[in-house]
Design a protein around this motif. Structure first.
Motif, PDB file in Angstrom:
ATOM      1  N   MET A   1      28.785  28.857  55.911  1.00 50.28           N
ATOM      2  CA  MET A   1      27.367  28.924  55.539  1.00 50.28           C
ATOM      3  C   MET A   1      26.872  27.565  55.078  1.00 50.28           C
ATOM      4  N   LEU A   2      27.679  26.853  54.295  1.00 50.19           N
ATOM      5  CA  LEU A   2      27.237  25.565  53.771  1.00 50.19           C
ATOM      6  C   LEU A   2      27.178  24.513  54.878  1.00 50.19           C
ATOM      7  N   THR A   3      28.143  24.541  55.793  1.00 47.01           N
ATOM      8  CA  THR A   3      28.103  23.592  56.910  1.00 47.01           C
ATOM      9  C   THR A   3      26.881  23.866  57.774  1.00 47.01           C
ATOM     10  N   SER A   4      26.614  25.148  57.988  1.00 48.22           N
ATOM     11  CA  SER A   4      25.440  25.527  58.758  1.00 48.22           C
ATOM     12  C   SER A   4      24.182  24.980  58.076  1.00 48.22           C
ATOM     13  N   GLY A   5      24.128  25.112  56.750  1.00 49.37           N
ATOM     14  CA  GLY A   5      22.996  24.579  56.000  1.00 49.37           C
ATOM     15  C   GLY A   5      22.923  23.059  56.099  1.00 49.37           C
ATOM     16  N   ALA A   6      24.091  22.403  56.084  1.00 43.92           N
ATOM     17  CA  ALA A   6      24.121  20.946  56.179  1.00 43.92           C
ATOM     18  C   ALA A   6      23.533  20.480  57.508  1.00 43.92           C
ATOM     19  N   LEU A   7      23.906  21.174  58.590  1.00 46.38           N
ATOM     20  CA  LEU A   7      23.368  20.815  59.908  1.00 46.38           C
ATOM     21  C   LEU A   7      21.856  20.975  59.925  1.00 46.38           C
ATOM     22  N   ALA A   8      21.378  22.082  59.350  1.00 46.82           N
ATOM     23  CA  ALA A   8      19.937  22.324  59.309  1.00 46.82           C
ATOM     24  C   ALA A   8      19.250  21.243  58.478  1.00 46.82           C
ATOM     25  N   GLY A   9      19.867  20.882  57.344  1.00 48.91           N
ATOM     26  CA  GLY A   9      19.303  19.847  56.491  1.00 48.91           C
ATOM     27  C   GLY A   9      19.196  18.524  57.221  1.00 48.91           C
ATOM     28  N   LEU A  10      20.239  18.182  57.969  1.00 52.11           N
ATOM     29  CA  LEU A  10      20.219  16.942  58.751  1.00 52.11           C
ATOM     30  C   LEU A  10      19.101  16.985  59.782  1.00 52.11           C
ATOM     31  N   ALA A  11      18.929  18.144  60.422  1.00 47.35           N
ATOM     32  CA  ALA A  11      17.859  18.284  61.410  1.00 47.35           C
ATOM     33  C   ALA A  11      16.508  18.036  60.765  1.00 47.35           C
ATOM     34  N   GLY A  12      16.295  18.630  59.588  1.00 47.80           N
ATOM     35  CA  GLY A  12      15.014  18.467  58.904  1.00 47.80           C
ATOM     36  C   GLY A  12      14.769  17.025  58.494  1.00 47.80           C
ATOM     37  N   ALA A  13      15.814  16.371  57.958  1.00 47.42           N
ATOM     38  CA  ALA A  13      15.678  14.985  57.531  1.00 47.42           C
ATOM     39  C   ALA A  13      15.364  14.091  58.720  1.00 47.42           C
ATOM     40  N   GLY A  14      16.103  14.294  59.808  1.00 42.84           N
ATOM     41  CA  GLY A  14      15.890  13.477  61.004  1.00 42.84           C
ATOM     42  C   GLY A  14      14.501  13.665  61.581  1.00 42.84           C
ATOM     43  N   TRP A  15      14.027  14.892  61.588  1.00 39.60           N
ATOM     44  CA  TRP A  15      12.704  15.212  62.114  1.00 39.60           C
ATOM     45  C   TRP A  15      11.640  14.491  61.287  1.00 39.60           C
ATOM     46  N   MET A  16      11.861  14.440  59.981  1.00 43.56           N
ATOM     47  CA  MET A  16      10.924  13.760  59.090  1.00 43.56           C
ATOM     48  C   MET A  16      10.924  12.259  59.345  1.00 43.56           C
ATOM     49  N   LEU A  17      12.110  11.660  59.419  1.00 39.22           N
ATOM     50  CA  LEU A  17      12.209  10.203  59.477  1.00 39.22           C
ATOM     51  C   LEU A  17      11.922   9.658  60.868  1.00 39.22           C
ATOM     52  N   SER A  18      12.009  10.486  61.902  1.00 43.42           N
ATOM     53  CA  SER A  18      11.824   9.952  63.245  1.00 43.42           C
ATOM     54  C   SER A  18      10.549  10.450  63.897  1.00 43.42           C
ATOM     55  N   GLU A  19       9.860  11.427  63.289  1.00 43.42           N
ATOM     56  CA  GLU A  19       8.695  11.971  63.976  1.00 43.42           C
ATOM     57  C   GLU A  19       7.517  12.228  63.040  1.00 43.42           C
ATOM     58  N   LYS A  20       7.754  12.890  61.916  1.00 41.44           N
ATOM     59  CA  LYS A  20       6.625  13.386  61.135  1.00 41.44           C
ATOM     60  C   LYS A  20       6.132  12.408  60.055  1.00 41.44           C
ATOM     61  N   PHE A  21       7.022  11.799  59.329  1.00 42.23           N
ATOM     62  CA  PHE A  21       6.761  10.787  58.293  1.00 42.23           C
ATOM     63  C   PHE A  21       6.069  11.302  57.036  1.00 42.23           C
ATOM     64  N   SER A  22       5.485  12.467  57.098  1.00 40.50           N
ATOM     65  CA  SER A  22       4.969  13.054  55.853  1.00 40.50           C
ATOM     66  C   SER A  22       5.057  14.565  56.004  1.00 40.50           C
ATOM     67  N   TYR A  23       5.196  15.273  54.863  1.00 40.27           N
ATOM     68  CA  TYR A  23       5.344  16.713  54.955  1.00 40.27           C
ATOM     69  C   TYR A  23       3.974  17.380  55.019  1.00 40.27           C
ATOM     70  N   THR A  24       3.712  18.068  56.107  1.00 42.18           N
ATOM     71  CA  THR A  24       2.487  18.852  56.231  1.00 42.18           C
ATOM     72  C   THR A  24       2.895  20.307  56.394  1.00 42.18           C
ATOM     73  N   LEU A  25       1.904  21.195  56.328  1.00 39.98           N
ATOM     74  CA  LEU A  25       2.259  22.616  56.378  1.00 39.98           C
ATOM     75  C   LEU A  25       2.762  23.040  57.757  1.00 39.98           C
ATOM     76  N   ASP A  26       2.444  22.212  58.786  1.00 38.55           N
ATOM     77  CA  ASP A  26       2.959  22.563  60.122  1.00 38.55           C
ATOM     78  C   ASP A  26       4.130  21.666  60.506  1.00 38.55           C
ATOM     79  N   PHE A  27       4.858  21.224  59.483  1.00 36.43           N
ATOM     80  CA  PHE A  27       5.977  20.293  59.678  1.00 36.43           C
ATOM     81  C   PHE A  27       6.919  20.735  60.799  1.00 36.43           C
ATOM     82  N   SER A  28       7.251  21.997  60.790  1.00 38.61           N
ATOM     83  CA  SER A  28       8.284  22.472  61.716  1.00 38.61           C
ATOM     84  C   SER A  28       7.685  23.012  63.020  1.00 38.61           C
ATOM     85  N   GLY A  29       6.335  23.041  63.084  1.00 34.20           N
ATOM     86  CA  GLY A  29       5.686  23.515  64.309  1.00 34.20           C
ATOM     87  C   GLY A  29       5.746  25.023  64.439  1.00 34.20           C
TER      88      GLY A  29
END
Lengths: 520, 358
Positions: free
Chosen positions: B246-274
């Motif tokens: 469960m924790l590794t699964s969460g880690a992968l998801a966390g990495l996905a979210g961080a990467g999405w922020m740093l490479s595409e979104k740059f700021s958190y909006t309510l439609d961050f994840s689409g």
């Protein structure tokens, strides 16, 4: 007179032919035994006779009349009843209520010439009718007793009563003795003979040849869905029947050398071990025993007396509420299964397909399971497929495991070969102690011979074995000492060399006094 | 290296089982396109040509595929072991949010330290969010599916509050956090949208490929998923494994979210994840890829093609971009047919096992 006759009875499940052109004849008033290994097609045949399955082809004749059954009710109406291995009784109801279930007698009000049914049950009349039936067949039961207080043997009689009340002429028994003590088996045979006396015909499905020889009039041997042969019981022997079932000569009892172990050190010691089940009942209740080096200790008992829970405790799957387990002087109470394996204790679990194997995984993966972290197949957390394949091929060869495809899944193996996978895996780890539960349950006679021989072989190498089995003959032919478990306690112990079936039987039924008399 | 025939046959069946639902979805999609008075073949050509067969489009596709592959792996890891971590979406947005806040706060740090620091923070947030359901499951056997699923909604609400009140960028015209600092933004490569994040994804992918197919952990995960009693009896400590998975699964998801922020979104909006959200997309990808790493890689890229392609369709044709959403929905629908047909998937790793001479 032929009471049952089948012509060309065939049942297919997809491509698999479970019953192939079965021509079975049962004479009126005889006890017909049907023997065959597990998966030979005995149950399929009976389920067709009892209306649970519909034949793919072929005809069934009852007293010369061609019949087609859609449900067991049709079969009962034609006079065929079946007593299943697992009883279908309501524990909280009385014997008469169980017998009458579904066909209750209603209270009646009689006004002049007319009688009206009331929406309530006439319990008095019911128990009277059932008691009369009990007395007629000399079952020695009380119709108003509640079923949950009855012994297993008595429960089986209630099942039989259900059938008798419905006026069946033919009773099918499916492995009736699996859950009985030796004394109950004797009583059951008496019941069968009584039924026969009263003109009923009986079909007995079993794989215990000793019983066939003792009670039946004729035998039909089934192998791979086909009838291999019919014999009159008094003209055959269990050797011949075994050969017919397997297709080759088999040893029915392995050669065992008894010796004195009382000088050897104690390596495994269980003290006052207890646990509760999820309903809070003490299912293992202060168990004590010990095991010396090189010795086989058998734990006998009727199934459901705490063996499963004891096994789970000893294999680290269940936590104890009190007591200790010591191995080579070390306290290993409530240790995890992997720790126990590291201590060189190996396990053959009770339920092969639940705990022992993963049918959906490959043979190789099953062969390393439990030892998959060992250096021979795993380095730095990475499994080496080449080493696994080597180990698999070596064990398949050494233990003569018959596989069609060594890359295949375990689900493709027969029961005996699947059990050999577990045995090869556990033996290969070179354990000091082996805890084996029901090691030959559901495997064919050929594999039983192999498994018994293997157990004796590792004993010869100085290993100790704890053998938990409900198969009394198995324990009697392998164990040096036999402890009997009854209601979660070890109720007594006998020496394996000169143990008698009768003595153990009394202990299995929880009767202590008789066994003391025998000792003195 | 010889390949077993029966294995090949199974792989063929498996591939067919994945491709057929996709083809049916496209066939039905073309009917809808016909209603819009366009040529379906033309539309599909644009869809694939611009996002797969042209280098810039392909790099853009890979860029979008990164977080999707991670989300798919996160789902597959838990599902394969018989655990149902439905909380990937919540773990992704939490990680994205925290990384956005930290990326703004710590922007004085140089890129070389800041970006790895933020990625690690994202991973930690993912682990933290997964901790509660993992603990409840391992300790008290609380149904993890219910806990993770419901937690998603709670997280979205909390983040909405935090974004629109506490961490809101006052200069922004819409609800958003402050933009992360220049040094936190991952540099674009080759003049395309692709960033180094994709290579991080590839490294993670390779690691998980090995874990799934060749490791002790992967073996235990498979055993747990197929027969829990067996896994327990053969000494694989289930409770510990539940936590790890469960924790590794969460880690992968966390990495996905961080990467999405740093490479595409740059700021958190309510439609961050689409819409429907990266986590839910990940679930479809894991299903499409039959929970095998290679399958997930292919499915992730295919899914990204649809995503990039949808904007092209909107630009170059009269068909609305929503046609892609329709296709996605149809694919899900027909993929579930696979479980009805019950042809069991096999691990891709088997392909590469050497056939022993016996």
């Amino acid at each position: 007179m032929e009471i049952i006759k089948t012509i060309g009875l065939t049942k297919k499940f997809g491509d698999f032919i479970a019953n192939d052109n079965i021509d079975l004849i049962v004479e009126k008033g005889e006890i017909k035994a049907i023997v065959g290994e597990n998966g030979a097609g005995k149950s399929t045949l009976m389920n067709m006779l009892y209306g649970l399955l519909k034949p793919t082809a072929g005809e069934i004749f009852i007293r010369g009349e061609n019949v087609h059954f859609d449900s067991p009710n049709d079969a009962i109406n034609k006079g065929i009843g079946m007593v299943h291995q697992h009883f279908k009784l309501v524990p909280s109801l009385t014997i008469s209520e169980n017998v009458m279930l579904g066909i209750e007698i209603d209270k009646k009000i009689i006004v002049g010439k007319h009688s009206f049914s009331m929406p309530s049950i006439d319990h008095k009349r019911e128990s009277k009718v059932v008691q009369a039936l009990i007395d007629r067949f000399q079952f020695g039961l009380n119709a108003t007793d509640v079923v949950k207080n009855l012994s297993i043997g008595a429960k089986q009689k209630v099942e039989i009563l259900k059938m008798l009340y419905r006026n069946v002429e033919i009773v099918i028994f499916d492995e009736p003795t699996a859950v009985l003590t030796p004394q109950e088996i004797e009583a059951f045979f008496k019941t069968m003979r009584e039924l026969k006396q009263q003109g009923k015909s009986i079909i007995l499905i079993t794989h215990k040849l000793q019983e066939v020889m003792e009670v039946s009039d004729s035998v039909t041997v089934i192998k791979q869905g086909k009838i291999i042969g019919n014999r009159i019981t008094k003209d055959t022997s269990n050797k011949e029947l075994a050969r017919m079932m397997i297709g080759r000569e088999v040893l029915l009892r392995v050669e065992k050398h008894y010796q004195d172990y009382s000088e050897k050190p104690i390596i495994y010691e269980v003290n006052n071990l207890s646990t509760k089940n999820h309903e809070g009942i003490n299912v293992v209740n202060g168990i004590n025993f010990f095991l010396r080096e090189g010795e086989i200790l058998g734990i006998a008992g009727v199934e459901g007396n705490g063996q499963t829970e004891l096994l789970d405790l000893l294999t680290g799957l269940l936590k104890s509420t009190s007591g200790t387990v010591r191995f080579l002087g070390k306290d290993i109470t409530n240790e995890w299964p992997d720790t126990l394996r590291l201590e060189k204790i190996a396990f053959i679990p009770e339920d092969r397909y639940e705990q022992g194997l993963c049918t959906d995984m490959s043979i190789g993966e099953n062969i390393i399971a439990g030892y998959h972290g060992n250096l021979d197949v795993c380095k730095n957390g990475i499994l080496i497929s080449k080493k696994i394949a080597e180990k698999r091929n070596r064990l398949i060869k050494n233990y003569d495991i018959r596989v069609s495809d060594c890359e295949g899944k375990v689900s493709s193996l027969s029961g005996g070969n699947a059990q050999k996978i577990i045995i090869s895996r556990e033996f290969d780890a070179d354990p000091l102690l082996l805890i084996a539960a029901q090691p030959t349950r559901g495997v064919d006679i050929g594999a039983i011979e192999f498994i018994h021989q293997s157990l004796l072989n590792i004993q010869k190498n100085g290993k100790s074995i704890l053998l938990i089995s409900s198969e009394l003959s198995e324990i009697m032919s392998l164990a040096d000492r036999i402890a009997v478990i009854y209601k979660g306690q070890i109720i007594g112990e006998v020496s394996g060399k000169d143990a008698s079936r009768e003595e153990i039987g009394y202990l299995m039924a929880g009767i202590l006094e008789r066994s003391h008399e025998n000792e003195s | 290296m010889k390949v077993d025939k029966s294995v090949l046959k199974q792989i063929g069946l498996k591939t067919l089982n994945t491709i057929i639902p996709v083809l049916i979805a496209f066939a039905i999609g073309s009917i809808v396109i016909l209603f819009a008075k366009e040529n379906p073949l033309n539309i599909y050509f644009i869809l694939f040509d611009r996002s797969f067969f042209r280098i810039q489009g392909f790099l853009k596709t890979l860029h979008y595929a990164g977080p999707l592959i991670l989300a798919g792996l996160a789902i597959a890891l838990s599902f394969k072991s018989g655990l149902f971590n439905m909380g990937i979406e919540g773990q992704i947005v939490s990680a994205g949010f925290v990384v956005a806040v930290l990326g703004y706060r710590w922007q004085s740090l140089p890129s070389i330290t800041l970006i790895p620091l933020l990625l690690v923070s994202g991973i930690l947030v993912g682990v933290l969010v997964a901790l509660l359901p993992a603990f409840l499951k391992a300790r008290y056997n609380v149904n993890e599916m219910v806990v993770t699923l419901l937690l998603n909604y709670a997280i979205v609400q909390i983040l909405e509050y935090l974004t629109s009140n506490v961490f809101r960028d006052p200069s922004s015209g819409y609800v958003s956090t402050n933009m992360i600092g220049q040094s936190a933004i991952m540099t674009r490569l080759l003049g395309s949208k692709l960033t180094l994040f994709f290579f991080v994804v590839i490294i993670v992918f390779v690691i998980f490929y090995i874990i799934f197919n060749h490791s002790k952990l992967g073996f235990e995960i498979t055993a747990m998923g197929k027969n829990r009693f067996f896994a327990e009896a053969t000494g694989m400590r289930i409770q510990k494994k539940i936590m790890i998975i469960m924790l590794t699964s969460g880690a992968l998801a966390g990495l996905a979210g961080a990467g999405w922020m740093l490479s595409e979104k740059f700021s958190y909006t309510l439609d961050f994840s689409g819409t429907p959200g990266l986590g839910w997309d990940g679930m479809l990808i894991a299903l499409l890829g039959s929970h095998s790493p290679i399958g997930i890689l292919i499915a992730g890229i295919f899914y990204a093609v649809l995503k990039t392609g949808s904007s092209n369709i909107a630009i170059f044709t009269n068909v609305p971009a929503e046609i892609i959403v329709l296709l996605q929905a149809l694919i899900v629908l027909f993929l579930s047919l696979k479980s009805i047909l019950k042809i069991k998937p096999i691990p891709v790793g088997k392909l590469f096992q050497r056939k022993e001479k016996s």
